[in-house]
Design a protein around this motif. Structure first.
Motif, PDB file in Angstrom:
ATOM      1  N   THR A  28       0.740  -1.234   0.125  1.00  0.00           N
ATOM      2  CA  THR A  28       0.080   0.077  -0.079  1.00  0.00           C
ATOM      3  C   THR A  28       0.553   1.462  -0.099  1.00  0.00           C
ATOM      4  O   THR A  28       0.412   2.727  -0.679  1.00  0.00           O
ATOM      5  CB  THR A  28      -0.792   0.084   1.300  1.00  0.00           C
ATOM      6  OG1 THR A  28      -1.549  -0.887   1.151  1.00  0.00           O
ATOM      7  CG2 THR A  28      -1.997   1.522   1.318  1.00  0.00           C
ATOM      8  N   LEU A  29       1.820   1.169   0.963  1.00  0.00           N
ATOM      9  CA  LEU A  29       2.845   2.546   0.629  1.00  0.00           C
ATOM     10  C   LEU A  29       3.404   3.116  -0.210  1.00  0.00           C
ATOM     11  O   LEU A  29       3.873   4.207  -0.904  1.00  0.00           O
ATOM     12  CB  LEU A  29       3.360   2.190   2.551  1.00  0.00           C
ATOM     13  CG  LEU A  29       3.940   3.513   2.622  1.00  0.00           C
ATOM     14  CD1 LEU A  29       3.320   5.301   2.791  1.00  0.00           C
ATOM     15  CD2 LEU A  29       5.135   3.370   3.899  1.00  0.00           C
ATOM     16  N   ILE A  30       4.159   1.872  -0.402  1.00  0.00           N
ATOM     17  CA  ILE A  30       4.986   2.335  -2.220  1.00  0.00           C
ATOM     18  C   ILE A  30       4.559   2.252  -3.092  1.00  0.00           C
ATOM     19  O   ILE A  30       3.591   1.259  -3.641  1.00  0.00           O
ATOM     20  CB  ILE A  30       6.219   1.380  -1.756  1.00  0.00           C
ATOM     21  CG1 ILE A  30       6.986   0.396  -0.599  1.00  0.00           C
ATOM     22  CG2 ILE A  30       7.025   1.238  -2.928  1.00  0.00           C
ATOM     23  CD1 ILE A  30       7.530  -0.339  -0.297  1.00  0.00           C
ATOM     24  N   ASN A  31       4.682   3.816  -3.969  1.00  0.00           N
ATOM     25  CA  ASN A  31       4.380   3.847  -5.181  1.00  0.00           C
ATOM     26  C   ASN A  31       5.228   2.717  -6.008  1.00  0.00           C
ATOM     27  O   ASN A  31       6.195   3.948  -6.376  1.00  0.00           O
ATOM     28  CB  ASN A  31       4.281   5.134  -5.412  1.00  0.00           C
ATOM     29  CG  ASN A  31       4.504   5.989  -6.855  1.00  0.00           C
ATOM     30  OD1 ASN A  31       3.269   4.325  -7.326  1.00  0.00           O
ATOM     31  ND2 ASN A  31       4.245   6.845  -7.031  1.00  0.00           N
ATOM     32  N   LYS A  32       5.132   1.820  -7.029  1.00  0.00           N
ATOM     33  CA  LYS A  32       6.083   1.096  -7.690  1.00  0.00           C
ATOM     34  C   LYS A  32       6.189   1.711  -9.693  1.00  0.00           C
ATOM     35  O   LYS A  32       6.495   1.428  -9.995  1.00  0.00           O
ATOM     36  CB  LYS A  32       5.685  -0.260  -7.929  1.00  0.00           C
ATOM     37  CG  LYS A  32       6.093  -0.819  -6.446  1.00  0.00           C
ATOM     38  CD  LYS A  32       6.430  -1.878  -6.369  1.00  0.00           C
ATOM     39  CE  LYS A  32       7.073  -2.971  -5.247  1.00  0.00           C
ATOM     40  NZ  LYS A  32       6.009  -4.813  -5.366  1.00  0.00           N
ATOM     41  N   ARG A  33       5.264   2.842  -9.449  1.00  0.00           N
ATOM     42  CA  ARG A  33       4.715   3.237 -10.989  1.00  0.00           C
ATOM     43  C   ARG A  33       5.283   4.394 -11.321  1.00  0.00           C
ATOM     44  O   ARG A  33       5.537   5.157 -12.589  1.00  0.00           O
ATOM     45  CB  ARG A  33       2.971   3.253 -11.032  1.00  0.00           C
ATOM     46  CG  ARG A  33       2.340   1.952 -10.851  1.00  0.00           C
ATOM     47  CD  ARG A  33       1.007   1.963 -10.803  1.00  0.00           C
ATOM     48  NE  ARG A  33       0.181   3.563 -11.954  1.00  0.00           N
ATOM     49  CZ  ARG A  33      -1.204   3.755 -10.909  1.00  0.00           C
ATOM     50  NH1 ARG A  33      -1.663   2.887 -11.406  1.00  0.00           N
ATOM     51  NH2 ARG A  33      -1.377   4.854 -11.105  1.00  0.00           N
ATOM     52  N   GLY A  34       6.119   5.583 -10.268  1.00  0.00           N
ATOM     53  CA  GLY A  34       6.772   5.995 -10.478  1.00  0.00           C
ATOM     54  C   GLY A  34       7.739   6.216 -11.081  1.00  0.00           C
ATOM     55  O   GLY A  34       8.620   4.857 -10.620  1.00  0.00           O
ATOM     56  N   PRO A  35       8.830   6.814 -11.396  1.00  0.00           N
ATOM     57  CA  PRO A  35       9.810   7.601 -11.661  1.00  0.00           C
ATOM     58  C   PRO A  35      10.377   7.127 -10.312  1.00  0.00           C
ATOM     59  O   PRO A  35      11.655   6.483 -10.828  1.00  0.00           O
ATOM     60  CB  PRO A  35       9.926   8.562 -12.400  1.00  0.00           C
ATOM     61  CG  PRO A  35       8.712   9.513 -11.866  1.00  0.00           C
ATOM     62  CD  PRO A  35       8.475   8.398 -11.450  1.00  0.00           C
ATOM     63  N   SER A  36      10.375   8.226  -9.762  1.00  0.00           N
ATOM     64  CA  SER A  36      11.186   6.880  -8.272  1.00  0.00           C
ATOM     65  C   SER A  36      11.882   5.636  -7.900  1.00  0.00           C
ATOM     66  O   SER A  36      13.051   5.524  -7.621  1.00  0.00           O
ATOM     67  CB  SER A  36      11.077   8.249  -7.388  1.00  0.00           C
ATOM     68  OG  SER A  36      11.146   9.305  -6.824  1.00  0.00           O
ATOM     69  N   TYR A  37      10.302   5.098  -7.990  1.00  0.00           N
ATOM     70  CA  TYR A  37      10.618   3.883  -7.773  1.00  0.00           C
ATOM     71  C   TYR A  37      11.831   3.159  -8.565  1.00  0.00           C
ATOM     72  O   TYR A  37      12.825   2.406  -8.795  1.00  0.00           O
ATOM     73  CB  TYR A  37       9.043   3.051  -7.520  1.00  0.00           C
ATOM     74  CG  TYR A  37       9.311   1.519  -7.619  1.00  0.00           C
ATOM     75  CD1 TYR A  37       9.766   0.975  -6.448  1.00  0.00           C
ATOM     76  CD2 TYR A  37       9.794   0.911  -8.409  1.00  0.00           C
ATOM     77  CE1 TYR A  37      10.187  -0.193  -5.754  1.00  0.00           C
ATOM     78  CE2 TYR A  37       9.653  -0.601  -8.514  1.00  0.00           C
ATOM     79  CZ  TYR A  37       9.567  -1.500  -7.082  1.00  0.00           C
ATOM     80  OH  TYR A  37      10.131  -2.087  -6.675  1.00  0.00           O
ATOM     81  N   ARG A  38      11.401   3.544 -10.110  1.00  0.00           N
ATOM     82  CA  ARG A  38      12.480   2.702 -11.361  1.00  0.00           C
ATOM     83  C   ARG A  38      13.614   3.369 -11.102  1.00  0.00           C
ATOM     84  O   ARG A  38      14.072   2.909 -11.647  1.00  0.00           O
ATOM     85  CB  ARG A  38      11.440   3.668 -12.764  1.00  0.00           C
ATOM     86  CG  ARG A  38       9.829   3.079 -12.526  1.00  0.00           C
ATOM     87  CD  ARG A  38       9.975   2.976 -14.707  1.00  0.00           C
ATOM     88  NE  ARG A  38       9.692   4.672 -14.797  1.00  0.00           N
ATOM     89  CZ  ARG A  38       8.598   5.396 -14.662  1.00  0.00           C
ATOM     90  NH1 ARG A  38       7.283   4.203 -13.998  1.00  0.00           N
ATOM     91  NH2 ARG A  38       7.815   6.694 -15.095  1.00  0.00           N
ATOM     92  N   ASN A  39      13.791   4.604 -10.787  1.00  0.00           N
ATOM     93  CA  ASN A  39      15.531   5.175 -10.479  1.00  0.00           C
ATOM     94  C   ASN A  39      16.072   4.097  -9.678  1.00  0.00           C
ATOM     95  O   ASN A  39      17.284   3.883  -9.484  1.00  0.00           O
ATOM     96  CB  ASN A  39      15.636   6.071 -10.231  1.00  0.00           C
ATOM     97  CG  ASN A  39      14.849   7.372 -11.799  1.00  0.00           C
ATOM     98  OD1 ASN A  39      15.537   6.646 -12.876  1.00  0.00           O
ATOM     99  ND2 ASN A  39      14.253   8.505 -11.624  1.00  0.00           N
ATOM    100  N   LEU A  40      15.123   3.681  -8.998  1.00  0.00           N
ATOM    101  CA  LEU A  40      15.708   2.952  -7.462  1.00  0.00           C
ATOM    102  C   LEU A  40      16.859   2.045  -8.368  1.00  0.00           C
ATOM    103  O   LEU A  40      16.569   1.018  -9.237  1.00  0.00           O
ATOM    104  CB  LEU A  40      14.940   2.283  -6.246  1.00  0.00           C
ATOM    105  CG  LEU A  40      14.310   2.924  -5.138  1.00  0.00           C
ATOM    106  CD1 LEU A  40      13.297   2.674  -4.641  1.00  0.00           C
ATOM    107  CD2 LEU A  40      15.773   3.976  -4.412  1.00  0.00           C
ATOM    108  N   SER A  41      17.581   1.316  -7.371  1.00  0.00           N
ATOM    109  CA  SER A  41      18.794   0.297  -7.360  1.00  0.00           C
ATOM    110  C   SER A  41      17.643  -1.038  -7.588  1.00  0.00           C
ATOM    111  O   SER A  41      16.884  -1.379  -6.706  1.00  0.00           O
ATOM    112  CB  SER A  41      20.168  -0.367  -6.862  1.00  0.00           C
ATOM    113  OG  SER A  41      19.819   0.118  -4.947  1.00  0.00           O
TER     114      SER A  41
END
Length: 117
Positions: A53-66
């Motif tokens: 619920t808490l983690i947004n996996k659709r945004g660019p910030s998530y995609r930029n994580l290692s």
């Protein structure tokens, strides 16, 4: 006092703040980028609502994580809290704190119920 957590340029956060203003609910805004957020607070949120619920996996910030950080977010809430504290834009917004309960994302119905409208 209701606290709305997010970032000021997020459209959903803007919409949420307008909703609370229109309903006359006393609230304050906590900007992740300006005010920061500590890992202990995030640990509590993860325990209450869970990472799905808490983690947004659709945004660019998530995609930029290692890939290593993404794996931690999936498997270890304590370590995930530290990653989210450093990368708060990966947190789904808004997180609304009603004191005893938190909600994640835009939810007028739940907010009305929790705020006693």
């Amino acid at each position: 006092m209701i606290t709305v957590y997010g970032i000021k340029n997020c459209d959903t956060v803007k919409k949420s703040l307008k909703w609370f203003d229109a309903k006359g609910f006393e609230h304050k805004f906590h900007d992740f980028r300006v005010d920061g957020i500590d890992a202990k607070t995030i640990e509590g949120w993860l325990a209450e609502v869970g990472g799905k619920t808490l983690i947004n996996k659709r945004g660019p910030s998530y995609r930029n994580l290692s890939d290593a950080d993404k794996a931690v977010l999936e498997n270890d809430d304590a370590a995930a809290a530290a990653i989210l504290a450093v990368n708060p834009t990966v947190i789904k917004r808004p997180v609304v704190d009603f004191g005893t309960t938190r909600t994640v994302a835009y939810d007028e119905g739940r907010w009305s119920e929790l705020a006693g409208a």
